[in-house]
Design a protein around this motif. Structure first.
Motif, short mmCIF file in Angstrom:
data_model
loop_
_atom_site.label_atom_id
_atom_site.label_comp_id
_atom_site.label_asym_id
_atom_site.label_seq_id
_atom_site.Cartn_x
_atom_site.Cartn_y
_atom_site.Cartn_z
N ILE A 45 91.19 -28.28 38.65
CA ILE A 45 91.09 -29.74 38.73
C ILE A 45 89.92 -30.15 39.63
O ILE A 45 89.17 -31.06 39.32
N ARG A 46 89.74 -29.44 40.74
CA ARG A 46 88.58 -29.72 41.61
C ARG A 46 87.27 -29.47 40.85
O ARG A 46 86.31 -30.24 40.98
N TYR A 47 87.23 -28.39 40.10
CA TYR A 47 86.02 -28.06 39.34
C TYR A 47 85.72 -29.17 38.32
O TYR A 47 84.57 -29.63 38.20
N LEU A 48 86.75 -29.61 37.58
CA LEU A 48 86.56 -30.68 36.59
C LEU A 48 86.05 -31.96 37.25
O LEU A 48 85.17 -32.64 36.73
N MET A 49 86.62 -32.28 38.40
CA MET A 49 86.22 -33.51 39.11
C MET A 49 84.78 -33.40 39.59
O MET A 49 83.99 -34.33 39.44
N ARG A 50 84.42 -32.24 40.16
CA ARG A 50 83.08 -32.08 40.72
C ARG A 50 82.01 -32.16 39.64
O ARG A 50 80.96 -32.75 39.84
N HIS A 51 82.32 -31.60 38.48
CA HIS A 51 81.32 -31.57 37.41
C HIS A 51 81.49 -32.71 36.42
O HIS A 51 80.94 -32.67 35.33
N ARG A 52 82.27 -33.70 36.81
CA ARG A 52 82.44 -34.91 36.00
C ARG A 52 82.86 -34.60 34.56
O ARG A 52 82.41 -35.24 33.62
N HIS A 53 83.72 -33.60 34.41
CA HIS A 53 84.35 -33.35 33.10
C HIS A 53 85.55 -34.29 33.04
O HIS A 53 86.64 -33.96 33.48
N SER A 54 85.32 -35.45 32.50
CA SER A 54 86.32 -36.50 32.67
C SER A 54 87.41 -36.49 31.60
O SER A 54 88.49 -37.02 31.82
N THR A 55 87.17 -35.87 30.43
CA THR A 55 88.16 -36.03 29.36
C THR A 55 89.54 -35.46 29.69
O THR A 55 90.54 -36.06 29.28
N PRO A 56 89.69 -34.34 30.41
CA PRO A 56 91.06 -33.90 30.70
C PRO A 56 91.86 -34.93 31.51
O PRO A 56 93.08 -35.01 31.38
N PHE A 57 91.17 -35.72 32.34
CA PHE A 57 91.88 -36.73 33.12
C PHE A 57 92.34 -37.90 32.25
O PHE A 57 93.23 -38.65 32.61
N GLU A 58 91.71 -38.05 31.09
CA GLU A 58 92.16 -39.10 30.16
C GLU A 58 93.51 -38.77 29.54
O GLU A 58 94.11 -39.62 28.88
N MET A 59 93.97 -37.53 29.71
CA MET A 59 95.20 -37.09 29.05
C MET A 59 96.47 -37.55 29.78
O MET A 59 97.58 -37.33 29.30
N CYS A 60 96.31 -38.17 30.96
CA CYS A 60 97.44 -38.77 31.66
C CYS A 60 97.32 -40.28 31.55
O CYS A 60 96.21 -40.82 31.54
N GLU A 61 98.44 -40.94 31.49
CA GLU A 61 98.44 -42.39 31.26
C GLU A 61 99.51 -43.02 32.14
O GLU A 61 100.55 -42.42 32.40
N ILE A 62 99.26 -44.25 32.58
CA ILE A 62 100.25 -44.94 33.42
C ILE A 62 100.27 -46.41 33.03
O ILE A 62 99.26 -46.97 32.57
N LYS A 63 101.45 -47.02 33.16
CA LYS A 63 101.61 -48.43 32.81
C LYS A 63 102.20 -49.17 33.99
O LYS A 63 103.24 -48.77 34.52
N PHE A 64 101.53 -50.25 34.39
CA PHE A 64 101.97 -51.05 35.53
C PHE A 64 102.39 -52.45 35.07
O PHE A 64 101.89 -52.97 34.07
N HIS A 65 103.27 -53.04 35.84
CA HIS A 65 103.56 -54.47 35.76
C HIS A 65 102.99 -55.04 37.05
O HIS A 65 103.37 -54.60 38.14
N VAL A 66 102.08 -56.01 36.93
CA VAL A 66 101.37 -56.52 38.10
C VAL A 66 101.51 -58.03 38.18
O VAL A 66 101.38 -58.72 37.17
N LYS A 67 101.77 -58.52 39.36
CA LYS A 67 101.74 -59.96 39.59
C LYS A 67 100.61 -60.23 40.57
O LYS A 67 100.54 -59.59 41.63
N LEU A 68 99.73 -61.15 40.23
CA LEU A 68 98.47 -61.30 40.99
C LEU A 68 97.90 -62.69 40.80
O LEU A 68 98.14 -63.34 39.79
N PRO A 69 97.13 -63.20 41.79
CA PRO A 69 96.52 -64.52 41.63
C PRO A 69 95.48 -64.50 40.50
O PRO A 69 94.83 -63.48 40.26
N ILE A 70 95.30 -65.65 39.85
CA ILE A 70 94.39 -65.70 38.70
C ILE A 70 92.97 -65.30 39.07
O ILE A 70 92.30 -64.60 38.31
N PHE A 71 92.48 -65.69 40.26
CA PHE A 71 91.09 -65.32 40.57
C PHE A 71 90.95 -63.81 40.77
O PHE A 71 89.87 -63.27 40.53
N VAL A 72 92.02 -63.13 41.15
CA VAL A 72 91.99 -61.66 41.21
C VAL A 72 92.06 -61.08 39.79
O VAL A 72 91.34 -60.14 39.45
#
Lengths: 305, 305, 305, 305
Positions: D79-106
């Motif tokens: 994982i350190r190797y992938l991050m250092r060499h900007r091999h980004s596609t394996p990190f796309e294989m994880c996904e997360i979903k948030f519920h967010v409450k925030l001011p409109i200007f944010v």
């Protein structure tokens, strides 16, 4: 009047300059380049740059070495074929860049279209102008009862007047306080711009540069020119369709035939329609469709449900 | 020679035509428009169209009404600032369209960059030409032992000759059978094109129209111009960087300074470097870094590890 | 048989493990998790992970705090409404990850769908297996005369045999030479993997992890399950639709009704159809449509043109 | 207190339910699932769903058939190797979903990140709550003179009080008028919701479901956790980084080392640094860098410029 004199001069200076190019060029769009189409009370849309024309669509579909010698009618036929069969990539080969001035609540709908590039005027970096959208009286309409996100009949004049007073009064007061917070005079507050902006109302105007390819532009127009879209964004979509007709007339014609004026029959609607063509008396009850779907289909077919 | 006479004529015809435009125009790029830059043995890269210039980046960052009257040096300073602070959206405001001819195995790497539009020559619809990539002898290198996805020293001539015989022989035989399967003569087979193509080797040439914005183009070049990228795609990235210098000289200079020639220090490397600047004798062992990271950092700093 | 014993063991080990989760869980899909659905002669499709279910679509559309207590039928009705009116963002809230083994020429079509994440087995880094797609005899069909990118009737057995001999012979010879080039024995060549791979034929199998959201997956399926799609990719789309039915049954049903089984009437077709419903004798000649469009419409309506 | 009792009950009900799954599961994140992390005065962030874990990154990078038997330390190294060499596609294989409450200007800053899926609470369809962001006194800061888009010192209490009065007063008045316009009582106005909302101020709270893959999430966090990002969005980025540490500890550690705590040296900075390591007395004047770049580099190296 959406433009200051200095802005008009900048635009005229840019329109006066010209250069020679080997690129695909569309005289009908050149004619309109940089000019602001006024929209709503202070907004506008103006074309800043473009790439490609109807032939560029054809050229990409054929991966050809030159612009070809086919007739315009053959190109139009291929463009219709691509549109009908949803071969969308050749339409991505044309690109257009707009400068748009629009109320913030419209900008919030607009930005949901992700397949575009945007540079917005920054209220962290600069100070916004005292300009807010105030609807024309005929646009002040009651909440629709049948469509939870639509409008019904226009408000009576007296009620509309009350609304206008509130909209105008609140926007002006919020803006005046915005200026007070930003004021750096001796006894001014000098609040950070990134904070002061939160006091503005959502009808304040913003502006941005917006760049998009033709395929995604047509998708945007199709969704936002729909009668169910909010009026305040629909006027921008209509202005864009008008520009489309000048820029890529063959693609625009195919788009109006196969998208804007089209209707998609579901599998269930196809069944019902086949029965109708066989002479059956198809009603909402025996159609196998929900009442709402049956009504939508009959409306599209110009029948009374 | 990558082009046929008919293709040359198409290109020359297109180069001979010109029009007047109000759009941002770059004479140095106009000069090269449509011309094929030969790459590898049968490939090429040629610019088909472009939108924007250095000023368009600045204009979008400022959301301005005209092209402004600032000095070129001020624009370059703003472009450097945007690049340094990774404000990428103004760079998305320029767009370029290429026609590329390239071996299929290179096309398979290339297409992994998703933020672009592509129209590829279809082997379902048309018949490919008998053209395959055969590496120059000095490109036939052994598998690297240290880098699992890289090359080491060039093969000796006799061994290289064996490789060339296999590559050439197999590609030719596969192509001949491809033609045999497609043949619709009296005793021909007439196999569907979408099936016959599966018999071709991965060094067969394909071609496509490829359109991308400047931000994503720079990302592509930065990844593919890297010494660890495969030589056969690197030559395309190098040709693109050369085009970038003609098209948007200020952006290209900032890109070369802040991306191509840059090195990112991790938090751990920063710690080690601070100690070095304090005069400590930092070694791989006491650096707190892995040996590989320490070596990479020292190489970037021009020190021996 | 697409899997080795070691691979089967890996899959069985993973299927045997389980954990407790608070996340939305779909028993019907859990049942199939990790299992390989065999496709073509050596390919497969298997679900590696998923996020969300039918309720997650509804929950996102309502931006709700919990999973709600509405009836399944109400959820299905909302999902149908979202599908009919092309409100696509709630469908983006479900995600699925596949492991796919497929011939390279199919992978090249597949990858054109950009709205997905991909990790492909690297032939720069590893050595591919001796596995190539050889069509079943009934799939060896002649080039269609009417559809420039389609197939017509199956080839006669003797001709099919000639094709099979060429496909098999060339793939095997190319692979043998690939191995020879990679061989690092005493008198081996030891060519870099990134070079040797170019000698492989396009029917060689590759594999990848492919992750996509539900909205984009349905778009992929709709385009690739079409009768005009190439058979070799259509079988993967059909296997995915089957998985869709287990995973999100309400969304799958709406998808089949409003997309897979639907037909879009252009504005011109709507005109012609209105006349038909009024009892006019509409023919290709007087329909105002091109012959091809008229034929397509009549076929969708189950009429003879 | 950002949640109503009904909302708390919905969340607790969902937290109480559980199921068995074969999917990759992260107990430390399960522990936090659905719980709202309070942010600003009325906002929150809560995880609704996730897919994948550290092993899923490794599994995708290797395109493997099972979860493997390697040690955790080997996975972390990859994982350190992938991050250092900007091999980004394996990190796309994880996904997360948030519920967010925030001011409109944010929300308006946030939405500029296009590589995510969003479902926002619709003020065309529903009525917003009377909740607006009012900064804590220590957040009310003056405009920075050196950084055109930043804050400087905190306002003196009396001045802060004036700001608070304006922010609170205007937001309340605008909201009261919003309610008046929507009122459908006998003598109410009954204005369409899509119009009434334009009277709200930009500090009004909105909420959305936001789903993103790990690669793009890290990009979001890196940009928004930066000291130059506006405080009101930075607190959300910090809460996300905290969640990242629970979800994918190895990826989070590599991210903090190679992105959050890293510094990129331009080609010109590398030259200056090499001279410093050679013992040269490098100053802003003789460094070949602009004063601003020199200062930034020295700050990163912990030196006084």
């Amino acid at each position: 009047m959406p433009l200051t004199d200095a802005q008009r001069t900048d635009i005229e200076t840019q329109r006066a300059a010209s250069a020679t190019t080997r690129r695909a060029t569309v005289p009908a769009l050149e004619e309109r380049l940089f000019e602001a189409v006024p929209l709503l009370d202070h907004g506008f849309l103006r074309v800043i740059d473009y790439m490609g024309d109807d032939s560029a669509i054809v050229q990409a579909a054929r991966v050809s070495y030159g612009r070809g010698t086919r007739k315009v009618s053959e190109d139009a036929g291929l463009i219709r074929y691509l549109m009908r069969h949803r071969h969308s990539t050749p339409f991505e080969m044309c690109e257009i860049k707009f400068h748009v001035k629009l109320p913030i609540f419209v900008a919030r709908q607009w930005i949901r279209h992700r397949m575009a590039s945007v540079n917005e005027y920054s209220a962290r970096y600069s100070i916004l102008d005292r300009e807010f959208y105030l609807p024309a009286p005929e646009q002040l309409a009651a909440q629709s009862a049948s469509n939870r996100q639509g409008r019904a009949e226009t408000l009576p004049p007296a009620t509309a007047g009350r609304v206008m007073d509130m909209l105008r009064g609140d926007a002006m007061q919020c803006f005046t306080h915005y200026e007070t917070m930003l004021n750096t005079d001796e006894d001014g507050i000098g609040l950070a711009r990134e904070l002061a902006r939160m006091n503005l109302t959502l009808n304040t105007y913003t502006q941005w540069y917006w760049k998009i390819d033709l395929h995604n532009l047509m998708h945007f127009i199709a969704l936002r020119i729909d009668p169910h879209a909010q009026y305040e964004i629909r006027v921008y979509a209509e202005a864009m369709l008008d520009i489309l007709r000048a820029w890529v007339p063959a693609a625009a014609a195919a788009f109006e035939d196969y998208r804007v004026g089209a209707f998609t029959l579901s599998s269930g609607m196809l069944d019902a329609l086949r029965r109708m063509l066989d002479g059956d008396a198809v009603t909402a009850e025996n159609s196998g469709l929900s009442r709402r779907e049956f009504t939508e289909m009959m409306a599209a077919l110009g029948r009374t449900a």
